[in-house]
Design an enzyme around this catalytic site. Structure first.
Site, PDB file in Angstrom:
ATOM      1  N   ASP A   1       0.861  -1.185   0.000  1.00 27.49           N
ATOM      2  CA  ASP A   1       0.000   0.000   0.000  1.00 27.49           C
ATOM      3  C   ASP A   1       0.897   1.234   0.000  1.00 27.49           C
ATOM      4  OD1 ASP A   1      -1.916  -1.908   0.367  1.00 27.49           O
ATOM      5  OD2 ASP A   1      -2.852  -0.982   2.111  1.00 27.49           O
TER       6      ASP A   1
ATOM      7  N   HIS B   1       5.202  -7.220  -0.395  1.00 25.58           N
ATOM      8  CA  HIS B   1       5.134  -8.511  -1.074  1.00 25.58           C
ATOM      9  C   HIS B   1       5.930  -8.474  -2.373  1.00 25.58           C
ATOM     10  CE1 HIS B   1       1.573  -9.905   1.421  1.00 25.58           C
ATOM     11  NE2 HIS B   1       1.598  -8.597   1.671  1.00 25.58           N
TER      12      HIS B   1
ATOM     13  N   SER C   1       7.722   3.704   5.180  1.00 20.81           N
ATOM     14  CA  SER C   1       8.996   3.949   4.521  1.00 20.81           C
ATOM     15  C   SER C   1       8.783   4.001   3.017  1.00 20.81           C
ATOM     16  CB  SER C   1      10.017   2.883   4.912  1.00 20.81           C
ATOM     17  OG  SER C   1      11.312   3.297   4.563  1.00 20.81           O
TER      18      SER C   1
END
Length: 382
Positions: free
Chosen positions: A156, A248, A352
């Site tokens: 995200d 991911h 981050s």
């Protein structure tokens, strides 16, 4: 013992009171004299921070990009952000009493607008600490993985920039760049396997001397490509504190090598990224190199202020934000790590940035654009 006259006793008591008062005032003055430099220094820091990184707008309402002077960047780098981030990481892992969990975590949810409805476990009382909540799992149905595009969003976040790498320069945001060869480091690995013959270490000075950040030599990017007819593409994704903190695999690929860069933990918030050229080259990062169907593929996890650590599931030897590590460390995987698109790869302990640099044919098109809010599993391009 001789008794003192009443008047003498009174004077003595008053004298002792005066001495105590004077002593108290001296202590207060001494304390104040020590606090004055701290107050002045703190005020100057806050003022300088505001002056250097305030976000002015042009007359038509569009944001401007202002490059911050080297002296201001150097002052910012002097702040003990790495230490603060380590402390913050430890605080995150302190278990909270059950009665405190809902109020504390609930405040975080409200401030950063976290979507509890997507969490696999929406009961705040079952998260022992802030760290567990940061790394929360989501319901699988909340992030379907696109099957029509070869590359999907690994997390995200917000797209800071994307496009073709040109003249060895990459835009961290529009108008602010960093050099690709300093970001990835020297090509001490053969192109065929993208791995070192033996794991080794490089100093930060060696990488700095390798490139000062202004080089526009295209030979570096050309050597990365397996097919000279392909382009090198890049995509920068910023994860805010309220986002899902796990990331991911963005595609089907094989990881053969990891390079860890110790560095600063400057904020990667878009407001800072607009004003500090070479920001991503200054910060701590772990870069994973490999191959996919079109050739070279890399994924970089960039550290930032208050990111206590970066954890990679397939790389147990990676240690980030350590006061003991001062050298760049190269690490070979004895066997290639094979990842499928959407496979769990790792987690940040706070928001981050992820940077993808990869090779693809010239007809590759991004399906996202800078400034767009994205979610893990959504198409990135093809």
């Amino acid at each position: 013992m001789t008794n003192l006259p009443v008047c003498s006793a009174t004077k003595l008591i008053k004298g002792l009171g005066f001495v105590r008062c004077l002593s108290t005032q001296r202590r207060r003055i001494a304390t104040s004299s020590r606090l004055v430099p701290l107050a002045v220094g703190g005020g100057a820091t806050v003022f300088g921070y505001h002056y250097a990184f305030k976000n002015p707008e042009s007359q038509n309402g569009h944001r401007k990009n202002y490059s911050v002077a080297d002296v201001q960047v150097n002052l910012y780098r002097l702040l003990p952000l790495n230490v603060v981030s380590r402390v913050w990481g430890k605080i995150n892992d302190i278990d909270l009493p059950v009665w405190m969990r809902s109020p504390v975590l609930g405040l975080y949810v409200r401030v950063f607008k976290c979507n509890l409805g997507e969490a696999a476990n929406p009961n705040l009382k079952e998260y022992s600490n802030l760290g567990q909540f940061f790394r929360r799992c989501l319901k699988p149905e909340c992030r379907p993985i696109d099957s029509l595009h070869p590359v999907v969003c690994p997390s995200d976040g917000v797209i800071l920039n994307c496009g073709v790498v040109t003249e060895n320069q990459v835009e961290q945001v529009k108008g602010a760049t960093y050099s690709l060869n300093r970001f990835l480091g020297p090509q001490t690995f053969p192109q065929e396997s993208l791995s070192l013959t033996a794991s080794g270490k490089l100093t930060l000075n060696q990488v700095s001397s390798f490139d000062d950040g202004s080089s526009k030599d295209t030979r570096y990017e050309e050597k990365l490509k397996r097919d000279r007819n392909n382009n090198l593409y890049h995509c920068v994704i910023y994860l805010a504190p309220g986002d899902y903190h796990r990331f991911h695999s963005p595609t089907d690929w094989k990881i053969s090598h990891r390079r860890y860069f110790p560095g600063y933990l400057l904020s990667v918030n878009p407001r800072f990224a607009r004003r500090i050229p070479q920001l991503f080259n200054l910060n701590e990062r772990a870069v994973y190199f490999g191959n996919w169907q079109h050739g070279f593929f890399s994924m970089a996890l960039v550290g930032a202020t208050n990111v206590g650590s970066i954890h990679i599931y397939c790389d147990k030897d990676l240690v980030t934000n350590s006061s003991k590590v001062k050298e760049i460390i190269d690490y070979d995987f004895h066997r290639n790590v094979i990842l499928s698109k959407g496979a769990p790869l790792g987690e940040f302990n706070l928001g981050s940035t992820i940077v993808l640099v990869f090779e693809a044919s010239k007809d590759f098109k991004f399906s996202i654009k800078p400034g767009q809010k994205v979610k893990f599993g959504e198409p990135l391009g093809g």
